[in-house]
Scaffold this active site. Structure first.
Site, PDB file in Angstrom:
ATOM      1  N   GLY A 284     -15.588  -9.760 -12.873  1.00  0.00           N
ATOM      2  CA  GLY A 284     -16.777 -10.596 -12.776  1.00  0.00           C
ATOM      3  C   GLY A 284     -17.095 -11.213 -14.121  1.00  0.00           C
ATOM      4  O   GLY A 284     -16.716 -10.680 -15.173  1.00  0.00           O
TER       5      GLY A 284
ATOM      6  N   GLN B  36     -22.204 -15.097 -20.449  1.00  0.00           N
ATOM      7  CA  GLN B  36     -21.083 -14.494 -21.152  1.00  0.00           C
ATOM      8  C   GLN B  36     -20.144 -15.541 -21.760  1.00  0.00           C
ATOM      9  O   GLN B  36     -19.318 -15.202 -22.601  1.00  0.00           O
ATOM     10  CB  GLN B  36     -20.295 -13.576 -20.227  1.00  0.00           C
ATOM     11  CG  GLN B  36     -21.065 -12.338 -19.818  1.00  0.00           C
ATOM     12  CD  GLN B  36     -20.239 -11.462 -18.924  1.00  0.00           C
ATOM     13  OE1 GLN B  36     -20.226 -11.634 -17.714  1.00  0.00           O
ATOM     14  NE2 GLN B  36     -19.527 -10.517 -19.526  1.00  0.00           N
TER      15      GLN B  36
ATOM     16  N   CYS C  50     -17.623  -3.980 -19.443  1.00  0.00           N
ATOM     17  CA  CYS C  50     -18.085  -5.374 -19.500  1.00  0.00           C
ATOM     18  C   CYS C  50     -17.241  -6.146 -20.499  1.00  0.00           C
ATOM     19  O   CYS C  50     -16.955  -5.639 -21.595  1.00  0.00           O
ATOM     20  CB  CYS C  50     -19.561  -5.389 -19.903  1.00  0.00           C
ATOM     21  SG  CYS C  50     -20.297  -7.029 -19.999  1.00  0.00           S
ATOM     22  N   LEU C  51     -16.867  -7.362 -20.126  1.00  0.00           N
ATOM     23  CA  LEU C  51     -16.089  -8.198 -21.042  1.00  0.00           C
ATOM     24  C   LEU C  51     -16.859  -8.525 -22.321  1.00  0.00           C
ATOM     25  O   LEU C  51     -16.250  -8.803 -23.344  1.00  0.00           O
ATOM     26  CB  LEU C  51     -15.662  -9.495 -20.337  1.00  0.00           C
ATOM     27  CG  LEU C  51     -14.721  -9.313 -19.143  1.00  0.00           C
ATOM     28  CD1 LEU C  51     -14.435 -10.662 -18.484  1.00  0.00           C
ATOM     29  CD2 LEU C  51     -13.432  -8.626 -19.551  1.00  0.00           C
TER      30      LEU C  51
ATOM     31  N   HIS D  49     -24.249  -5.907 -11.531  1.00  0.00           N
ATOM     32  CA  HIS D  49     -23.916  -6.052 -12.944  1.00  0.00           C
ATOM     33  C   HIS D  49     -23.989  -7.519 -13.376  1.00  0.00           C
ATOM     34  O   HIS D  49     -24.616  -7.842 -14.389  1.00  0.00           O
ATOM     35  CB  HIS D  49     -22.504  -5.488 -13.172  1.00  0.00           C
ATOM     36  CG  HIS D  49     -21.997  -5.588 -14.562  1.00  0.00           C
ATOM     37  ND1 HIS D  49     -21.787  -4.491 -15.353  1.00  0.00           N
ATOM     38  CD2 HIS D  49     -21.634  -6.661 -15.310  1.00  0.00           C
ATOM     39  CE1 HIS D  49     -21.318  -4.883 -16.531  1.00  0.00           C
ATOM     40  NE2 HIS D  49     -21.211  -6.194 -16.527  1.00  0.00           N
ATOM     41  N   GLU D  50     -23.359  -8.400 -12.606  1.00  0.00           N
ATOM     42  CA  GLU D  50     -23.317  -9.814 -12.982  1.00  0.00           C
ATOM     43  C   GLU D  50     -24.678 -10.495 -12.825  1.00  0.00           C
ATOM     44  O   GLU D  50     -25.070 -11.308 -13.671  1.00  0.00           O
ATOM     45  CB  GLU D  50     -22.245 -10.556 -12.181  1.00  0.00           C
ATOM     46  CG  GLU D  50     -20.832 -10.051 -12.399  1.00  0.00           C
ATOM     47  CD  GLU D  50     -20.390  -9.984 -13.854  1.00  0.00           C
ATOM     48  OE1 GLU D  50     -20.869 -10.774 -14.688  1.00  0.00           O
ATOM     49  OE2 GLU D  50     -19.545  -9.115 -14.161  1.00  0.00           O
TER      50      GLU D  50
ATOM     51  N   HIS E  85     -26.824  -9.852 -15.734  1.00  0.00           N
ATOM     52  CA  HIS E  85     -26.540 -10.751 -16.866  1.00  0.00           C
ATOM     53  C   HIS E  85     -27.430 -12.000 -16.816  1.00  0.00           C
ATOM     54  O   HIS E  85     -27.867 -12.492 -17.852  1.00  0.00           O
ATOM     55  CB  HIS E  85     -25.076 -11.209 -16.850  1.00  0.00           C
ATOM     56  CG  HIS E  85     -24.138 -10.311 -17.564  1.00  0.00           C
ATOM     57  ND1 HIS E  85     -24.227 -10.015 -18.900  1.00  0.00           N
ATOM     58  CD2 HIS E  85     -23.049  -9.631 -17.116  1.00  0.00           C
ATOM     59  CE1 HIS E  85     -23.246  -9.207 -19.258  1.00  0.00           C
ATOM     60  NE2 HIS E  85     -22.525  -8.949 -18.175  1.00  0.00           N
TER      61      HIS E  85
END
Length: 151
Positions: free
Chosen positions: A46, A51, A88-89, A130-131, A134
């Protein structure tokens, strides 16, 4: 399509609330395509627009069954509970256990503005939460139970 730089924890853009997308145009389509390419190149499941440095309510996901694009997503239903590890990226090399709903339903638009409803369980439910977090300036590290671990 182009790879975008993934913003890392500590960048102020990750703590800001994103704006609703009102313009469904070629620029939005390019952003979504670039986000998919960036997510796949980073081995993620994701990626949210903040991000890649943009305060827009846009998410891309692929938990292994199908690529999903979410524009202006809203969680409309949650059910149950799961406690699993997340990464997480934007927080490379770190992971932690978080509590999330076991099942989640999301209403969102696609790149053309058409509305869709998605339901996810387990990994997909965690990814939705999670996304979408963000988009509200929330990182998973604030939800970690215990301590953040090194990968």
């Amino acid at each position: 399509m182009a790879l975008r730089n993934v913003v890392k924890m500590g960048d102020p853009v990750l703590s800001k609330k994103c704006r609703v997308v009102e313009k469904f145009d070629e620029k939005l389509s390019t952003l979504i395509d670039d986000m998919f390419e960036t997510m796949y190149a980073s081995n993620g499941v994701g990626l949210a627009a903040p991000q890649v440095g943009l305060l827009k309510r846009v998410v891309v996901m692929d938990c292994g069954d199908e690529p999903i694009e979410l524009v202006n997503p809203e969680i409309t239903m949650t059910e149950g509970e799961q406690t699993e590890s997340e990464g997480c990226l934007s927080v490379p090399g770190k992971y932690g256990v978080c509590k999330r709903p076991a099942k989640v339903q999301v209403k969102a638009q696609d790149r053309t503005g058409k509305w869709h409803v998605y339901t996810g369980e387990e990994l997909k439910a965690r990814c939705f939460c999670h996304e979408i977090d963000h988009l509200d300036g929330i990182l998973f590290v604030s939800k970690v139970i215990g301590k953040l671990e090194e990968q």
